[in-house]
Design a protein around this motif. Sequence first.
Motif, short mmCIF file in Angstrom:
data_model
loop_
_atom_site.label_atom_id
_atom_site.label_comp_id
_atom_site.label_asym_id
_atom_site.label_seq_id
_atom_site.Cartn_x
_atom_site.Cartn_y
_atom_site.Cartn_z
N UNK A 89 0.86 -1.19 0.00
CA UNK A 89 0.00 0.00 0.00
C UNK A 89 0.89 1.23 0.00
N UNK A 90 0.57 2.19 -0.88
CA UNK A 90 1.24 3.48 -0.90
C UNK A 90 0.17 4.51 -0.59
N UNK A 91 0.41 5.32 0.45
CA UNK A 91 -0.60 6.29 0.85
C UNK A 91 0.05 7.51 1.48
N UNK A 92 -0.75 8.54 1.63
CA UNK A 92 -0.34 9.75 2.35
C UNK A 92 -1.23 9.89 3.56
N UNK A 93 -0.64 10.43 4.63
CA UNK A 93 -1.36 10.66 5.89
C UNK A 93 -0.97 12.02 6.41
N UNK A 94 -1.72 12.53 7.35
CA UNK A 94 -1.38 13.77 8.04
C UNK A 94 -1.48 13.50 9.53
N UNK A 95 -0.44 13.95 10.26
CA UNK A 95 -0.43 13.78 11.71
C UNK A 95 0.45 14.82 12.35
N UNK A 102 2.56 17.23 10.16
CA UNK A 102 3.40 16.61 9.14
C UNK A 102 2.54 15.88 8.11
N UNK A 103 3.03 15.91 6.88
CA UNK A 103 2.50 15.07 5.82
C UNK A 103 3.40 13.84 5.78
N UNK A 104 2.80 12.67 5.84
CA UNK A 104 3.54 11.42 5.82
C UNK A 104 3.27 10.71 4.50
N UNK A 105 4.30 10.38 3.77
CA UNK A 105 4.19 9.54 2.58
C UNK A 105 4.68 8.17 3.00
N UNK A 106 3.82 7.17 2.87
CA UNK A 106 4.12 5.84 3.39
C UNK A 106 4.04 4.77 2.32
N UNK A 107 4.90 3.80 2.45
CA UNK A 107 4.80 2.53 1.74
C UNK A 107 4.72 1.46 2.81
N UNK A 108 3.66 0.66 2.77
CA UNK A 108 3.44 -0.35 3.78
C UNK A 108 3.35 -1.72 3.11
N UNK A 109 4.18 -2.63 3.58
CA UNK A 109 4.17 -4.01 3.09
C UNK A 109 3.45 -4.88 4.11
N UNK A 110 2.60 -5.77 3.60
CA UNK A 110 1.84 -6.67 4.46
C UNK A 110 2.05 -8.11 4.02
N UNK A 111 1.83 -9.02 4.97
CA UNK A 111 1.91 -10.45 4.69
C UNK A 111 0.69 -11.11 5.32
N UNK A 112 0.09 -12.05 4.57
CA UNK A 112 -1.03 -12.81 5.12
C UNK A 112 -0.45 -14.01 5.85
N UNK A 113 -0.60 -14.00 7.17
CA UNK A 113 -0.03 -15.03 8.02
C UNK A 113 -0.91 -15.18 9.25
N UNK A 114 -1.05 -16.40 9.75
CA UNK A 114 -1.89 -16.66 10.93
C UNK A 114 -3.32 -16.18 10.70
N UNK A 115 -3.82 -16.40 9.49
CA UNK A 115 -5.20 -16.08 9.11
C UNK A 115 -5.54 -14.59 9.16
N UNK A 116 -4.53 -13.72 9.00
CA UNK A 116 -4.82 -12.29 8.97
C UNK A 116 -3.69 -11.56 8.25
#
Length: 131
Positions: A89-95, A102-116
């Motif tokens: 997932x590539x997204x922008x956030x504000x916090x 701040x404006x946050x530009x994020x790249x988030x990697x996920x893995x399907x493991x343990x049924x989630x």
Amino acid sequence: MTNFITHQQQVKQTIEHLIETASHFDLEKLDLIYHNDMQVVMVDPTGTKHTADKTAFKQMIQASKDEGVPMNTWAQFHHVEADAKNGLVVLSRKNNLAGQDMLLNLTIELRFESDRWQVVREVIFLHPDNN
């Protein structure tokens, strides 16, 4: 008629849930979303790199809670892809981080493991939010 949800939709829903969970400082639920081997790489506006593992990142969220720093749920998704095992997932956030919006530009990697779906890596670039 069954309600078929694509892997991309599942991954996006996981990130939306992550944002909501983090904004309410629910560390127990975050513990399920963050993979035990999660790594975070954050680059601040000066170009300095900061790294954290799952424990350190959760401690940072706890510190924000303790300081009464509100968390913003605003997000703009730029890209979501997934197969049966991996998601990106590539997204922008504000916090507000360290007293500055701040404006946050994020790249988030996920893995399907343990049924989630679980977050295994976040790469975050911080920029002053001048809007």
